[in-house]
Write an enzyme that holds these catalytic residues in place. Structure first.
Site, PDB file in Angstrom:
ATOM      1  N   ASP A 483       1.682  -1.894  10.278  1.00 21.04           N
ATOM      2  CA  ASP A 483       3.116  -1.955  10.020  1.00 21.04           C
ATOM      3  C   ASP A 483       3.644  -0.729   9.298  1.00 21.04           C
ATOM      4  O   ASP A 483       4.847  -0.516   9.213  1.00 21.04           O
ATOM      5  CB  ASP A 483       3.409  -3.161   9.110  1.00 21.04           C
ATOM      6  N   CYS A 484       2.748   0.022   8.708  1.00 15.35           N
ATOM      7  CA  CYS A 484       3.162   1.122   7.850  1.00 15.35           C
ATOM      8  C   CYS A 484       3.045   2.489   8.523  1.00 15.35           C
ATOM      9  O   CYS A 484       3.330   3.504   7.902  1.00 15.35           O
ATOM     10  CB  CYS A 484       2.349   1.115   6.574  1.00 15.35           C
TER      11      CYS A 484
END
Ligand code: GLC
Ligand code: GLC
Length: 811
Positions: A483-484
């Site tokens: 997600d990052c």
């Protein structure tokens, strides 16, 4: 250093000091009513939704930590104490906390008075039950006072913690007999209330916090306990609570029990009131009557024990390694059920107010519990699929109460569609229930767009196949599993969400990780097509997969490992020319699991590079070297200090990918080494470093670049639970459900001489015994079912209800 021990017979973790490095918690409840409880009786309760139906308050960043919960105060002369030590922190003469399957028992002793506090949520009912047993072990009689205390939350936890101008005026209660009703907002739009009760008439009670605690008092020094008792206060606004006072004379050697409960009651609109301002208590009274005696309490607890015993009986291993057995048989499966129930909503790190259910998270959680409750997996798959868009992309999150996609986060996470195939494939292999593929499922929750589930899987596949970048690798969109890693985000303003800033579709940024997924789950989809006789479609899929596989081995290959991605400028992420972040774990795990580079030797090389560059004694870090400054073109990953979270933390979730990948190559010693390094039972001895619970996985362990190397964070709710269960049960122990039977193909350490597994599969029980006379890591020489040899290694499906004995000889 340890703070307790495993009691394997009772399936409990027994904590022997209240001062654990962090609160160590347990989850009570498995349907609608849930309670989190720590080893010092901290925690909170909610009904279904931890944000919208919160029954009791919890302040996450409070000081001291974990001060709200289900506390019992004992006043013995001048001494005031709690059996769980908090909140008074009076030193105890004896203390223990047993966290078991769906229940917690805390025992404290002070000055020859011992108090046992048992807590659980009964099956099929919306309440928390507590039993407090007080025993006098002194030679003389004792005059004691006992006070239970909890603080109500005004239902919407977010509003409760922010909108004080309103909610300091809305709190309302009714006290009647031995019950305290919390009815804030019941006069208007709510049709539900909470009730706290006891099975005995209290001497007095309080429902206003100010009265019980004192305006400038604290839970550690409550006015009513220290001074002259409860004042029968009735809360009007401010902070409603439930506190009661019991005065008791206890002869030497005698015990007395008190039963308490915290229930959630809904009344139909027309039955809300019995008189103006007086709520209808009939349902609450019926609930109290169900748990008014010790015998009823015991029976409900027994029912709970039966539920868990049955649930965990589907997979049981005996290896001679007690740590391994307790992880597989109890704690890993238990955590899988909790993550299935909670998704990522409520823990001591997840406030219950943030995300709903993640599309990818929920699909992966399925992998870990589908063997326990396939019916619920079925329902979950259909719910998730209904949030998919017609083009095959998906809402990244959806709300459990409405089952609708969450607009705030939207879509564009390009790994999401493929996780749906992963979940559905696991379900099919476990159950053989092909009818699920015919179920009509809406797209975007719009019934007019409904199509059979099979069509959803097809669109998942097609979405990826038609969203490739210039290197022939899948476009990453907002992010993939990581997600990052936000390659299309470019955020410069504080507070902006990395997940939704910038265009969701970049025309350029590509992901080698999704390429691995496409090969792995694309093949699973192809097998499904073949099984259904869709030969031409299967052939077309194989072509598309071969092209992406070739791209992964070409543009996706860095020389000694798989690259991570190409960013929005077309630059390599995760390659030797990068200043930092030269190698990432995810593509090595996913590509090798998919079998990419197995023949060419690239797979083995990639795993060697993981070992050389990413291994630490506490697990494998996500990347190296860690990013030391913010990189606009990479996003959130570089916002974390080195060694934390996605920036080179030991992200436990993808360690089992390496376990599976090593097993794919037949490396049993290495697979087990990686498994052991993060498995809680094996690191119990370093609890002072690890800090989180030694019986469950944490999302993250600080990596070697962090000052707190080895420290766990975000325990309990993590995809790690499902993936480690998969890695140990299917990759290492090698018991794999297939579309047409059960395969047994272990990949174990050479030193392991054998083991037995009892596995429930499609209604039959397989008693599998594996022998490893030659000390190999991989290879099945012979397989017998009920004494008859089975040539191709797959045990055909046996009739439901039967028990079969399976003998496997490795060599
Ligand atoms: C969190 C998210 C998960 C994501 C992972 C890596 O655990 O819940 O969806 O894959 O972080 O960023
Ligand atoms: C943060 C976390 C990541 C998680 C995401 C969920 O970015 O670092 O682990 O997946 O939030 O939105």
């Amino acid at each position: 250093m340890r703070y307790g021990y495993f009691d394997d017979v009772r399936r409990e973790y027994v904590i022997t000091t209240p001062q654990t490095p962090l609160p160590w918690i347990n989850y009570l409840g498995s349907q609608d009513f849930f309670t989190l409880v720590s080893n010092t009786a901290g925690g909170y309760s909610f009904y279904r939704d931890a944000r919208l139906r919160r029954l009791t308050r919890y302040r996450y960043n409070n000081c001291p930590l974990d001060s709200e919960g289900f506390h019992i105060y004992i006043k013995d002369g001048d001494c005031v104490w709690n059996p769980g030590w908090q909140p008074t922190q009076t030193a105890l003469d004896r203390y223990s906390c047993r966290h078991g399957l769906g229940y917690t028992v805390i025992e404290g002793e002070k000055n020859a008075v011992s108090v046992r506090q048992e807590m659980f949520v009964p099956q099929g009912d919306n309440c928390l039950l507590l039993r407090v047993t007080v025993s006098n072990q002194a030679d003389a009689a004792k005059s004691l006072r006992l006070f239970p205390y909890l603080e109500f939350c005004l239902w919407d936890a977010m509003d409760d913690g922010s909108n004080f101008q309103r909610n300091f005026s809305t709190g309302e209660v009714e006290a009647a007999g031995a019950a305290i009703y919390h009815k804030t907002e019941y006069r208007e739009r709510r049709d539900h209330y909470a009730v706290f009760w006891s099975n005995r008439e209290p001497a007095a009670f309080d429902t206003a916090r100010e009265s019980f605690i004192g305006v400038y008092g604290s839970p550690a020094r409550p006015r009513a306990v220290l001074e002259d008792g409860c004042a029968n206060s009735v809360a009007h606004g401010w902070q409603p609570i439930a506190a009661q006072q019991f005065d008791l004379e206890l002869q030497p050697g005698r015990s007395e029990s008190f039963l308490f409960g915290l229930g959630y009651i809904e009344n139909p609109q027309s039955e809300k009131w019995v008189a103006p301002g007086v709520i209808n208590k009939a349902r609450a009274e019926a609930m109290m009557a169900r748990y008014a005696t010790d015998a009823q309490f015991d029976a409900a607890m027994e029912m709970l024990a039966g539920f868990w015993a049955e649930l965990l009986s589907g997979f049981k291993v005996s290896t001679g390694d007690e740590k391994l057995d307790r992880m597989v048989n109890t704690w890993n499966q238990y955590q899988c059920m909790v993550t299935f129930n909670m998704s990522r909503s409520a823990s001591y790190f997840e406030s219950g107010m943030g995300r709903g259910m993640g599309f990818r998270d929920s699909c992966q959680d399925l992998l870990g519990f589908v063997h326990m409750i396939p019916e619920r997996a079925r329902e979950r798959i259909l719910d998730i699929a209904a949030t998919q868009f017609p083009d095959g992309s998906a809402y990244h999150q959806y709300q459990p109460l409405t089952k609708k996609g969450n607009l705030d986060v939207g879509s564009g996470f390009n790994d999401d569609p493929l996780w749906l195939i992963a979940g559905a494939d696991a379900y099919l292999r476990e159950t053989g229930d092909w009818s699920i593929l015919d179920e009509s499922v809406p797209f975007d929750n719009d019934a007019s767009l409904a199509q059979p589930l099979m069509e959803h899987l097809r669109r998942s596949f097609t979405y990826t196949a038609t969203h490739l970048g210039s290197h022939g690798l899948p476009l990453i969109g907002r992010a993939d599993w990581n997600d990052c890693l936000n390659l299309n985000c470019f955020s410069e303003r504080p507070g902006e969400s990395f997940q939704i800033t910038g265009p969701s579709e970049g025309p350029v940024a590509e992901s080698v990780f999704i390429a691995g997924m496409f090969v792995k789950y694309g093949r699973a989809y192809t097998d499904i097509c073949r099984h259904l006789g869709l030969t031409r479609e299967a052939e077309a899929c194989e072509k598309a997969i071969a092209a992406v596989e070739a791209a992964a081995l070409d543009a996706g290959w860095d020389g000694a490992w798989f690259r991570r991605a190409f960013d929005a400028y077309g630059n390599v992420v995760g390659g030797k020319e990068c200043e930092e972040g030269q190698i990432f774990i995810e593509p090595q795990g996913m590509c090798v699991m998919a079998g990419i580079g197995k023949e060419s030797g690239q797979a083995a090389k990639a795993l060697k590079s993981v070992e050389e560059r990413l291994d630490t004694k506490y697990g494998i870090v996500l990347l190296q070297p860690a990013y030391t400054r913010y990189r606009l073109e990479l996003g959130e990953i570089s916002s974390y200090p080195p060694g934390y979270k996605e920036n080179a933390g030991i992200f436990c979730h993808n360690n089992p990918w390496i376990v599976c990948a090593e097993a794919e190559l037949g490396h049993g010693d290495r697979a087990f080494q990686v498994y052991r390094r993060t498995a809680p039972a094996y690191i119990e001895e370093i609890s002072e470093i690890h800090r989180t619970e030694p019986y469950v996985y944490s999302q993250m362990i600080a990596g070697k670049d962090a000052p707190s190397f080895g420290e766990g964070k975000n325990s309990w709710l993590t995809g790690t639970a499902a993936w480690t269960f998969l890695s140990i049960s299917q990759a290492i122990l090698g018991v794999k459900p297939c579309l047409d039977g059960l395969r047994v193909d272990p990949c174990i350490p050479a030193s392991m001489k054998g083991f037995t597994v009892s596995r429930r599969f499609r209604g039959a029980v397989y008693q599998i015994s594996v022998e490893n006379p030659d000390g190999v890591q991989r290879g099945v020489k012979a397989l017998y079912v009920n004494g008859d040899p089975v040539p191709d290694g797959v045990i055909p499906v046996q009739s439901a209800g039967s028990t079969v004995s399976v003998r496997v000889v490795m060599g």
